[in-house]
Design an enzyme around this catalytic site. Structure first.
Site, short mmCIF file in Angstrom:
data_model
loop_
_atom_site.label_atom_id
_atom_site.label_comp_id
_atom_site.label_asym_id
_atom_site.label_seq_id
_atom_site.Cartn_x
_atom_site.Cartn_y
_atom_site.Cartn_z
N MET A 138 0.89 -1.07 0.22
CA MET A 138 -0.02 -0.08 -0.09
C MET A 138 0.87 1.35 0.03
O MET A 138 2.06 1.29 0.19
CB MET A 138 -0.87 -0.02 1.23
CG MET A 138 -1.84 -1.15 1.20
SD MET A 138 -3.14 -1.11 2.63
CE MET A 138 -3.93 0.37 2.41
N HIS A 139 0.17 2.45 -0.42
CA HIS A 139 0.86 3.66 -0.17
C HIS A 139 1.93 4.19 -1.14
O HIS A 139 2.09 5.36 -1.02
CB HIS A 139 1.22 3.69 1.51
CG HIS A 139 0.52 3.35 2.56
ND1 HIS A 139 -0.85 3.71 2.74
CD2 HIS A 139 0.78 2.48 3.42
CE1 HIS A 139 -1.35 2.97 3.68
NE2 HIS A 139 -0.54 2.14 4.01
N ASP B 101 -2.72 -5.05 0.41
CA ASP B 101 -2.01 -6.49 0.89
C ASP B 101 -2.75 -6.79 2.13
O ASP B 101 -2.89 -7.98 2.12
CB ASP B 101 -0.63 -6.31 0.87
CG ASP B 101 -0.12 -5.44 1.70
OD1 ASP B 101 -0.81 -4.55 2.18
OD2 ASP B 101 1.32 -5.22 1.85
#
Length: 491
Positions: free
Chosen positions: A78-79, A237
């Protein structure tokens, strides 16, 4: 029919081939490098992910009828900030989730814009790993590159874009950008303005199990996939791992011991931690979840063994940690190798051993690393308990979950029962489940997990050991507050 579940991890891509009964018919992985241009920075080339997908898919298609592949879904780290220009070329290496360069931008968002305002707009406050601070950093430090941005996306969405040509993101992954109104599942116009981003630069939003398109003909030919192969939006995830372990609907819990460590609590209804120590995100099942995330979990053990002890035989390093040593270690380890997110939100924090003496052994330090990660997960666990969320047991997944010793430590440090799913590859299996739902094999994510996800074993806490670890956790809690100011001096 077959379904691909892709786990776009930080150090490698793992791909599962799953049939319609939920059986894993094949799995493979392909590693790629991390880039650390400065201390505390973490980057990766998106081309490495794309190459890994091609290698893995082609390998798993060997010996099967490719026309039977119905769908694919990616679970992604992520991110991370991925930017493309007008020619769909990657502008710069992706800035990853565990990158700590955005301390100033994070502080600006939390203090100038204000935590209260951020929480109203996005249900969360700013953490250094989130995408919005990275955008502000790029705007300030790389203005020429920033001006070239035509598309902003997350790591898994780059893969989906390469497969389909569709600029899309799912709600669970978008939740971690600090750009989305999580409660109403739409981009926050005000947050986009704060970050200098135009709405047309952002991807379309989908539920994780929705189909965004099919594989482009030229890509299908290159990979050996049928042009009818559906690409499902996928998930972050951790949300995908929760799906893969059956943590959907109301009140489920999943703990992941991967590169990062997470505690994930699912809910049918939107809710926010009033102190914002836990993230309030959308879930891949269409609902919501609260999550605590530590930046370095199993990666702490990998670092200590690989870089310090110069070994990759992790199991051998745990042999001397016998049952009588559990709860009796005098050495402690703070697992903040990349700074820390939940619940302390401190980019300056660093890893620390304390309690070393002349009789400290190699195995004492290995034990301290495993226990330190477990204690840090309990920090987020305690926040959940303070919100009145009852957690009596949890699913457990991730690479660290393969260690029987670590399982025992965690069960007793948290003093709850841990259930081990039959398929331990949580994110990848979750991706395959999302692909099945998107292709219409099951009507809902809940129906699919009810049918396919099974538990193979459970680890219950031992009252005596849990009591010893309770005393150790109370000691561990005192270490970070005592060293916090020192980390700022050492910045």
């Amino acid at each position: 029919m077959y379904y691909f579940g892709v786990d776009l991890g930080t150090s490698a891509m793992k791909v599962l081939l799953v049939d319609e009964t939920g059986a894993v018919k094949g799995s493979t992985s392909h590693a790629y490098p991390l880039i650390f241009p400065h201390p505390g920075w973490s980057e990766q080339e998106p081309a490495e992910w794309w190459n890994a997908l091609k290698v893995c898919v082609k390998k798993l298609l060997e010996g099967i009828d490719p026309s039977q592949v119905a769908g694919l879904a990616v679970a992604g780290q992520m991110h991370g900030l991925v930017t493309l220009d007008k020619d769909d070329e990657v502008i710069r290496p992706a800035i990853l989730w565990n990158d700590g360069r955005t301390a100033d931008e994070t502080d600006y968002l939390n203090t100038v814009i204000g935590k209260k305002k951020l929480s109203e707009l996005t249900a969360n406050i700013a953490f250094a790993g989130f995408t919005a601070p990275k955008i502000l950093w790029m705007q300030k430090n790389e203005p020429e590159r920033f001006a070239r941005i035509e598309k902003i996306m997350l790591p898994k969405d780059y893969i989906n874009y390469m497969l389909t040509g569709v600029h899309a993101c799912d709600y669970s992954d978008a939740s971690g950008m600090l750009l989305m109104d999580v409660e109403h599942k739409t981009w926050s116009k005000e947050m986009l303005e704060i970050c200098g981003v135009r709405a047309e630069q952002m991807p379309g939003l989908y539920e994780s199990y929705e189909v965004i398109g099919t594989v482009k003909p030229e890509i299908a030919k290159e990979l050996g996939l049928p042009e009818t192969c559906k690409v499902v939006a996928g998930a972050g995830d951790n949300a995908a791992a929760a799906v893969g372990t059956g943590v959907v609907g109301q009140g489920g819990c999943n703990i992941s011991l991967g590169t990062s460590g997470t505690i994930f609590i699912s809910s049918e209804n939107f809710g926010v931690d009033p102190n914002n120590a836990l993230h309030a995100f959308a879930h891949a099942d269409g609902g919501y979840h609260l999550m605590g995330c530590m930046l370095s979990a199993a990666s702490c053990n990998k670092w200590f063994c690989d870089e310090i002890l110069k070994t990759t035989d992790y199991a051998a390093e745990q042999v001397d940690i016998t049952e009588d040593k559990l709860g009796n270690n005098r050495v402690f380890f703070l697992p903040y190798l990349m700074g820390e997110r939940s619940p302390i939100n401190d980019t300056d924090a660093r890893g620390t051993f304390i309690g070393l003496s002349m009789d400290t052994t190699r195995s004492d330090m290995v034990q301290a690393v495993l226990e330190g990660v477990s204690f840090a997960i309990r920090d987020s666990f305690e926040v959940a308990k303070s919100l009145g969320i009852p957690i009596e047991r949890s699913k457990l997944c991730g690479g660290g979950a393969k260690s029987p010793l670590w399982r025992t430590m965690l069960a007793n440090i948290l003093n709850i029962t841990l259930d081990i799913p039959q398929t331990e590859e949580g994110p990848g299996y979750g991706g395959a489940i999302l692909a099945m739902v998107g292709c219409g094999l099951y009507p809902t994510v809940q129906a699919c997990t009810d049918a396919l996800v099974k538990t193979t074993k459970s680890i219950a806490p031992d009252p005596a050991l849990a009591s010893r670890y309770e005393k150790k956790y109370q000691q561990f809690k005192e270490i970070y507050p005592s060293t916090k100011n020192l980390f700022k001096i050492l910045r």
